[in-house]
Write an enzyme that holds these catalytic residues in place. Structure first.
Site, mmCIF file in Angstrom:
data_model
loop_
_atom_site.group_PDB
_atom_site.id
_atom_site.type_symbol
_atom_site.label_atom_id
_atom_site.label_comp_id
_atom_site.label_asym_id
_atom_site.label_seq_id
_atom_site.Cartn_x
_atom_site.Cartn_y
_atom_site.Cartn_z
ATOM 1 N N ASP A 192 0.825 -1.219 0.000
ATOM 2 C CA ASP A 192 0.000 0.000 0.000
ATOM 3 C C ASP A 192 0.860 1.270 0.000
ATOM 4 O O ASP A 192 1.169 1.777 -1.060
ATOM 5 C CB ASP A 192 -1.126 -0.001 1.047
ATOM 6 C CG ASP A 192 -0.719 -0.434 2.428
ATOM 7 O OD1 ASP A 192 0.443 -0.252 2.798
ATOM 8 O OD2 ASP A 192 -1.607 -0.926 3.150
ATOM 9 N N SER A 193 1.297 1.765 1.164
ATOM 10 C CA SER A 193 2.106 2.996 1.137
ATOM 11 C C SER A 193 3.430 2.760 0.402
ATOM 12 O O SER A 193 3.991 3.674 -0.187
ATOM 13 C CB SER A 193 2.376 3.477 2.566
ATOM 14 O OG SER A 193 3.393 2.721 3.164
#
Lengths: 185, 194
Positions: free
Chosen positions: B106-107
């Protein structure tokens, strides 16, 4: 690396038989832990494939954790002496139902020491599920509550078990032909 | 533990789509590394299911190792700080082809850190294979070489991915309706009050 077809003496347990047995074990475990919560503790790296297939057949609520073990000793002592937890469980197992998931049990020493060590943490229950049991090689008595298959004292590989780190991805368990097998340099 | 049917929002990727895509990825990887050897690095614990299935489709010689990471930070800082290696590779990766296998990115912060760290060991090549890519959440650029599926920014579970450690065994990937999901602790509380 040699093609596995060149080094197989025999297929000991074929894919269909394996999958059927893993499913049965999952059903049995689900039945035995009915309405309880369970922690599956996978012993790396050999137990990964078995555990992934097994958990898909477990219908009771369960969490998953991993352990990695190495030996302090060398040579003959390596298999009898104390073991080093190179990766410990992230979960506190106090008062939890724990099921150790192993690919294979032979001398039993490693398993014996792990059980001893984990018992000091006072789990609610601690049981063992091993895909393969080489009973002939047993040197110390250990409980195996769920056993996939009893196998003869032969050099096996496949379905999570490696030969010099290779061949873990084969969907069956086979016996190596040691006359044909050349270990990688 | 709650039955997942009580809080499921929708099935994002069904079991047969996952199986098909994992087979495709296995074939693609086998083709890209043809004539080479590969070290598969399973990122614990979320990556276990994907790794086990993916390797079944690899036709090239490969070995398997595992890594476990955690973050030094807490809460908001958890994914912005440095990464702690709980369990390092047993294999020396110098001069080897390495493929990291992750459940989800994700990040991208954790992944960027671990890639940086592993590059200092001078592997021959270092690539990444993720099952799920939450692109909208990306905060740092990170090269992902093999992607199973792009997923929206929803709370996902199943196929190795947990909610409070449960539901990893499900054969599909679903999003959770967090308003309907009851945390384990609340359930336990309810039980003890009875």
């Amino acid at each position: 690396m040699q093609d596995y077809k060149d080094i197989i003496a025999e297929i000991l347990i074929d894919e269909k038989t394996l999958q059927k047995r893993v499913k049965e074990l999952g059903a049995q475990i689900s039945h035995d832990y009915d309405s309880q919560d369970l922690l599956l503790a996978c012993v790396l790296r050999g137990g990964i494939v078995f555990m992934v297939d097994l958990m898909r057949h477990i219908t009771v609520p369960h969490a998953l954790d991993c352990m990695a073990l190495t030996s302090y000793g060398v040579g003959a002592r390596a298999s009898t002496g104390n073991i080093r937890m190179s990766l410990d469980l992230q979960t506190n197992i106090e008062n939890k139902n724990v099921l150790l998931v192993e690919d294979i049990v032979d001398s039993g020493y490693t398993l014996f020491h792990v059980i001893e060590m984990l018992q000091t943490r006072r789990p609610k229950s601690l049981k063992v599920c091993a895909l393969l049991d080489k009973e002939e090689r047993r040197e110390i008595s250990v409980p195996i509550h769920y056993r996939g298959f009893s196998i003869p004292n032969k050099f096996v590989f496949g379905y999570g078990l490696d030969l010099d780190e290779y061949y873990r991805n084969l969907p069956f368990v086979a016996v190596v032909d040691l006359e044909k097998y050349k270990p990688p340099a | 533990m709650q039955d997942y049917r009580e809080f499921i929002d929708e099935v994002l990727v069904d079991a047969s789509s996952i199986e098909k895509r994992v087979a495709e990825l296995g074939a693609q990887i086998s083709q890209d590394y043809a004539g080479e050897e590969l070290l598969i690095v399973c990122m614990l614990r979320g990556g276990i299911t994907f790794t086990a299935d993916l390797t079944r489709f690899l036709t090239i010689p490969h070995t398997l190792d595992c890594m476990s990471l955690s973050s030094y930070g807490v809460g908001h800082y958890a994914s912005s700080g440095n990464v702690r290696v709980n369990f390092d590779l047993m294999t020396n990766i110098e001069g080897r082809n390495v493929l990291l296998v992750e459940d989800i990115v994700d990040s991208g912060r954790t992944l960027a850190h671990v890639l940086q760290m592993l590059r200092t060991r001078e592997p021959k090549s270092l690539k990444v294979c993720v099952l799920l890519d939450k692109k909208y959440r990306r905060e740092v650029p990170v090269d992902v070489d093999y992607v199973g599926f792009d997923v929206p920014d929803k709370y996902v579970f199943g196929y190795g991915i947990d909610i409070d450690e449960h539901y990893r065994h499900l054969r599909f990937i679903a999003s959770a309706d967090l308003k309907k999901y009851k945390k384990e602790a609340d359930l336990n509380k309810g039980l003890s009050e009875k």
